[in-house]
Design an enzyme around this catalytic site. Sequence first.
Site, PDB file in Angstrom:
ATOM      1  N   GLY A  40       0.801  -1.221   0.000  1.00  0.00           N
ATOM      2  CA  GLY A  40       0.000   0.000   0.000  1.00  0.00           C
ATOM      3  C   GLY A  40       0.830   1.265   0.000  1.00  0.00           C
ATOM      4  N   GLY A  41       2.062   1.175  -0.520  1.00  0.00           N
ATOM      5  CA  GLY A  41       2.899   2.370  -0.633  1.00  0.00           C
ATOM      6  C   GLY A  41       3.503   2.854   0.678  1.00  0.00           C
TER       7      GLY A  41
ATOM      8  N   ARG B 177      -3.052 -12.550  -4.024  1.00  0.00           N
ATOM      9  CA  ARG B 177      -4.478 -12.375  -3.692  1.00  0.00           C
ATOM     10  C   ARG B 177      -5.207 -11.840  -4.912  1.00  0.00           C
ATOM     11  NH1 ARG B 177      -4.308  -6.758  -3.836  1.00  0.00           N
ATOM     12  NH2 ARG B 177      -2.376  -5.911  -3.016  1.00  0.00           N
TER      13      ARG B 177
HETATM   14  P1  ADP Z   1      -3.344  -2.975  -5.079  1.00  0.00           P
HETATM   15  O1  ADP Z   1      -2.074  -3.210  -5.832  1.00  0.00           O
HETATM   16  O2  ADP Z   1      -4.362  -4.047  -5.363  1.00  0.00           O
HETATM   17  O3  ADP Z   1      -3.890  -1.606  -5.175  1.00  0.00           O
HETATM   18  P2  ADP Z   1      -2.593  -2.328  -2.333  1.00  0.00           P
HETATM   19  O4  ADP Z   1      -1.477  -2.957  -1.582  1.00  0.00           O
HETATM   20  O5  ADP Z   1      -2.466  -0.897  -2.700  1.00  0.00           O
HETATM   21  O6  ADP Z   1      -2.874  -3.237  -3.603  1.00  0.00           O
HETATM   22  O7  ADP Z   1      -3.883  -2.527  -1.449  1.00  0.00           O
HETATM   23  C1  ADP Z   1      -4.961  -3.258  -1.887  1.00  0.00           C
HETATM   24  C2  ADP Z   1      -6.210  -2.541  -1.559  1.00  0.00           C
HETATM   25  O8  ADP Z   1      -6.555  -2.793  -0.233  1.00  0.00           O
HETATM   26  C3  ADP Z   1      -6.086  -1.044  -1.758  1.00  0.00           C
HETATM   27  O9  ADP Z   1      -7.108  -0.584  -2.578  1.00  0.00           O
HETATM   28  C4  ADP Z   1      -6.243  -0.464  -0.414  1.00  0.00           C
HETATM   29  O10 ADP Z   1      -7.107   0.645  -0.481  1.00  0.00           O
HETATM   30  C5  ADP Z   1      -6.856  -1.587   0.384  1.00  0.00           C
HETATM   31  N1  ADP Z   1      -6.250  -1.665   1.671  1.00  0.00           N
HETATM   32  C6  ADP Z   1      -4.957  -1.497   1.969  1.00  0.00           C
HETATM   33  N2  ADP Z   1      -4.761  -1.650   3.258  1.00  0.00           N
HETATM   34  C7  ADP Z   1      -5.958  -1.940   3.785  1.00  0.00           C
HETATM   35  C8  ADP Z   1      -6.433  -2.211   5.086  1.00  0.00           C
HETATM   36  N3  ADP Z   1      -5.630  -2.222   6.139  1.00  0.00           N
HETATM   37  N4  ADP Z   1      -7.720  -2.468   5.233  1.00  0.00           N
HETATM   38  C9  ADP Z   1      -8.550  -2.467   4.204  1.00  0.00           C
HETATM   39  N5  ADP Z   1      -8.192  -2.227   2.972  1.00  0.00           N
HETATM   40  C10 ADP Z   1      -6.921  -1.955   2.768  1.00  0.00           C
HETATM   41  P1  ADP Z   2       3.395  -1.886  -2.792  1.00  0.00           P
HETATM   42  O1  ADP Z   2       3.591  -3.160  -2.053  1.00  0.00           O
HETATM   43  O2  ADP Z   2       3.195  -0.742  -1.884  1.00  0.00           O
HETATM   44  O3  ADP Z   2       2.367  -2.035  -3.867  1.00  0.00           O
HETATM   45  P2  ADP Z   2       5.376  -1.865  -4.933  1.00  0.00           P
HETATM   46  O4  ADP Z   2       6.770  -2.370  -4.802  1.00  0.00           O
HETATM   47  O5  ADP Z   2       4.437  -2.701  -5.710  1.00  0.00           O
HETATM   48  O6  ADP Z   2       4.809  -1.591  -3.483  1.00  0.00           O
HETATM   49  O7  ADP Z   2       5.444  -0.419  -5.569  1.00  0.00           O
HETATM   50  C1  ADP Z   2       4.354   0.455  -5.580  1.00  0.00           C
HETATM   51  C2  ADP Z   2       4.566   1.541  -6.624  1.00  0.00           C
HETATM   52  O8  ADP Z   2       5.792   2.252  -6.415  1.00  0.00           O
HETATM   53  C3  ADP Z   2       4.688   1.037  -8.040  1.00  0.00           C
HETATM   54  O9  ADP Z   2       3.439   0.826  -8.638  1.00  0.00           O
HETATM   55  C4  ADP Z   2       5.458   2.164  -8.700  1.00  0.00           C
HETATM   56  O10 ADP Z   2       4.633   3.258  -8.983  1.00  0.00           O
HETATM   57  C5  ADP Z   2       6.430   2.568  -7.628  1.00  0.00           C
HETATM   58  N1  ADP Z   2       7.714   1.833  -7.740  1.00  0.00           N
HETATM   59  C6  ADP Z   2       8.045   0.672  -7.156  1.00  0.00           C
HETATM   60  N2  ADP Z   2       9.308   0.303  -7.439  1.00  0.00           N
HETATM   61  C7  ADP Z   2       9.808   1.278  -8.232  1.00  0.00           C
HETATM   62  C8  ADP Z   2      11.085   1.517  -8.848  1.00  0.00           C
HETATM   63  N3  ADP Z   2      12.097   0.685  -8.692  1.00  0.00           N
HETATM   64  N4  ADP Z   2      11.227   2.631  -9.600  1.00  0.00           N
HETATM   65  C9  ADP Z   2      10.202   3.507  -9.751  1.00  0.00           C
HETATM   66  N5  ADP Z   2       8.998   3.347  -9.191  1.00  0.00           N
HETATM   67  C10 ADP Z   2       8.778   2.264  -8.429  1.00  0.00           C
END
Ligand code: ADP
Ligand code: ADP
Length: 668
Positions: free
Chosen positions: A166-167, A294
């Site tokens: 979730g960033g 998931r």
């Molecule tokens: P995705 O790549 O599918 O967007 P994310 O890691 O950003 O995956 O999170 C998945 C979704 O779950 C997001 O839309 C976020 O809003 C939601 N989410 C993240 N953390 C929680 C949480 N603690 N409880 C409920 N929903 C969550």
């Molecule tokens: P999360 O588990 O929070 O989803 P991710 O590793 O999937 O984390 O990264 C989330 C977002 O961050 C990506 O969709 C992209 O926008 C940015 N990101 C991740 N890794 C890189 C990278 N090496 N360079 C630039 N942007 C990145």
Amino acid sequence: MSSIQKLLVANRGEIAIRVMRTCRAMGISTVAVYSDADLRAPHVRFAGEAVRIGPSAAIESYLNIANVIEAARRSGADAIHPGYGFLSENADFAAACRRAGLVFIGPSEDTIRMMGLKTTARQLVSRAGTPTAPGYDGDDQSASTLRLKALEIGLPVLIKASAGGGGKGMRVVRNADALEPAIEGSRREAEKAFGDGALLLEKYIEKARHIEVQILGDSYGGLIHLFERECSIQRRHQKIIEESPSPALTPELRERIFEAAVAAGRAIGYVNGGTVEFILAPTGEFYFIEVNTRLQVEHPVTEMITGLDLVQLQIEIAEGKPLPFAQRDVSRTGHAIEARLYAEDPANDFLPATGTIHGWTPPPSIAGLRIDRGVEQGTEVGVHYDPMLAKVIAYGPDRIGALRKLAYGIRQTTVHGVQTNQRFLLRLLEHPDFQAGDFHTEFVAEQLHELLDRDGQADAKIAAVVATLYLHKTREAQARILPHVELDYRNNPYRDPSVKVMVGTETIEVGWRRLDGGRYAMSIEDWQVIAQPVEFEPGSIRLTLDGAQRLFSVTEAGGQLIVQMQSGPVAVRRLPRYPESNAAAGQADTSAPMPGLVSKILVTLGQEVHAGDPLVILEAMKMEQTLVAATDGVVEAIMVKQGDVVAPGDVLVHVNPQMTQKNADEKT
Ligand code: ADP
Ligand code: ADP
Ligand code: MG
């Protein structure tokens, strides 16, 4: 092979409803779970039965493994679908399901555990030959090593929490001086959010695109992909818009990414539905970033272009069935695109918003337009959960057709009572670069100015006119029952009646004069429009404005009239005839800029503070904000305590600027 009869969905909101919809279609009984905040939530009423799993805080309910398992036992469910978020990527939860004899709809505990750490995932897939960005995923986590490695990789570098999602815990570092504090900050955030401070460094790829591949594996070694989704439109590294096909890929590049995703899936023996995420550099090189074990928020995009039901496939795989088709049997047609409708304020750093949904109308049901929602009329959007309200997904023969339908679907959705990103989404969809497919993950940040209120001015005037006539018609209707209600109230008999309203921060005076034939001449400064109310009922007014007829939905909420315009809702506040004097004392108050939870109070009564000193830490979903003193003075009142839930505008601390430390002491 097992046959699931009753399935519990360990989630809430739109995804819980979406999963249960497929269960119904398969003849599987459904069980919802709910926290106290969700007693009357739509997902609870959608289910065959529902079990309470605890208080409102997610940690005590939707994240409480023991309570969820107990709910399954009590209701006699034989399987659990975790949705996304919450416990969906929690290996301990999958293990607890197994021990309780419940089928977990998802991959194995081992897969979840291995992919749960970005470092391990990276090591595993890179051994299988999948490209990863230059980076550091080693065990030596000392700040000095991380610093050294970052410089070796070359700035800019992205610091990630290995256990993250979730960033959260992510930081881009562009200069060497910022490295150390960023490493410390990420580590703290990671420890707090995930209980694991391990960090991963990656070369930060500028102007990258996010491309991900849906994969599906069965228990017999079958593993296929269901094409890509592009999710580059993000804010704070979180997706807002997702689509397929990606406008960024050539056929050759696309095939290579599919191969890489399938190779990664095979390397870890992936079973069930999952997503392999990649970053695509402007050079055309692509790198693995993570596997989400998931169902993804954006899975409907894949469903619309393939005609498949991913939840059904997940359930069948968990029942032990083999994949019903081979790679060569799956195909896609057309283009699909999804937008996430959030309760948030794009103009205020996308801070989550709360409130009660007083007005909710989904778009009309038309072929190729899908809305997955977790809210309805009367739903309270609180601070406890993710602020996503709904997803609008559109399908068209090509990208332009799909974009047009998505914009239409969003325009036709009414959400009144809580601030949303609806207008922002519409402007995003209209942006010429977005329409041309020319964007990357920093697009929203770069174009933010463009994407915020552009046509607010014109809209404000029309909304003020609509609200004025709506008020007038409401009074007319009341006057029929209560004859003493005065109609054309005038301050001054020589002038037309007028009403003062506020739209945003702007005060607008709407003048109006009755003409013949039920028409009105409406004016704001030197702008004028001839309006004719055609139909009125509580909740809507149909008007002809300069000859063009339209229906406007109007919601009355908290002293405001919310008028639905083409580009989204506009709130119109009626001003009192005699404005209250602006109490100057208000300036010394520190109030909540967003709804949230008071997580810490940093001052005590009588304490002397200077302007800018931190007073209170406020926490909302995914966000922490330190509120500071607006003036020098002495803390005279603290209106909240730790753990309180506050609404925007609530005064938290009052600082008396007149008081010095000395007379504060005398007072006590
Ligand atoms: P995705 O790549 O599918 O967007 P994310 O890691 O950003 O995956 O999170 C998945 C979704 O779950 C997001 O839309 C976020 O809003 C939601 N989410 C993240 N953390 C929680 C949480 N603690 N409880 C409920 N929903 C969550
Ligand atoms: P999360 O588990 O929070 O989803 P991710 O590793 O999937 O984390 O990264 C989330 C977002 O961050 C990506 O969709 C992209 O926008 C940015 N990101 C991740 N890794 C890189 C990278 N090496 N360079 C630039 N942007 C990145
Ligand atoms: Mg991700």
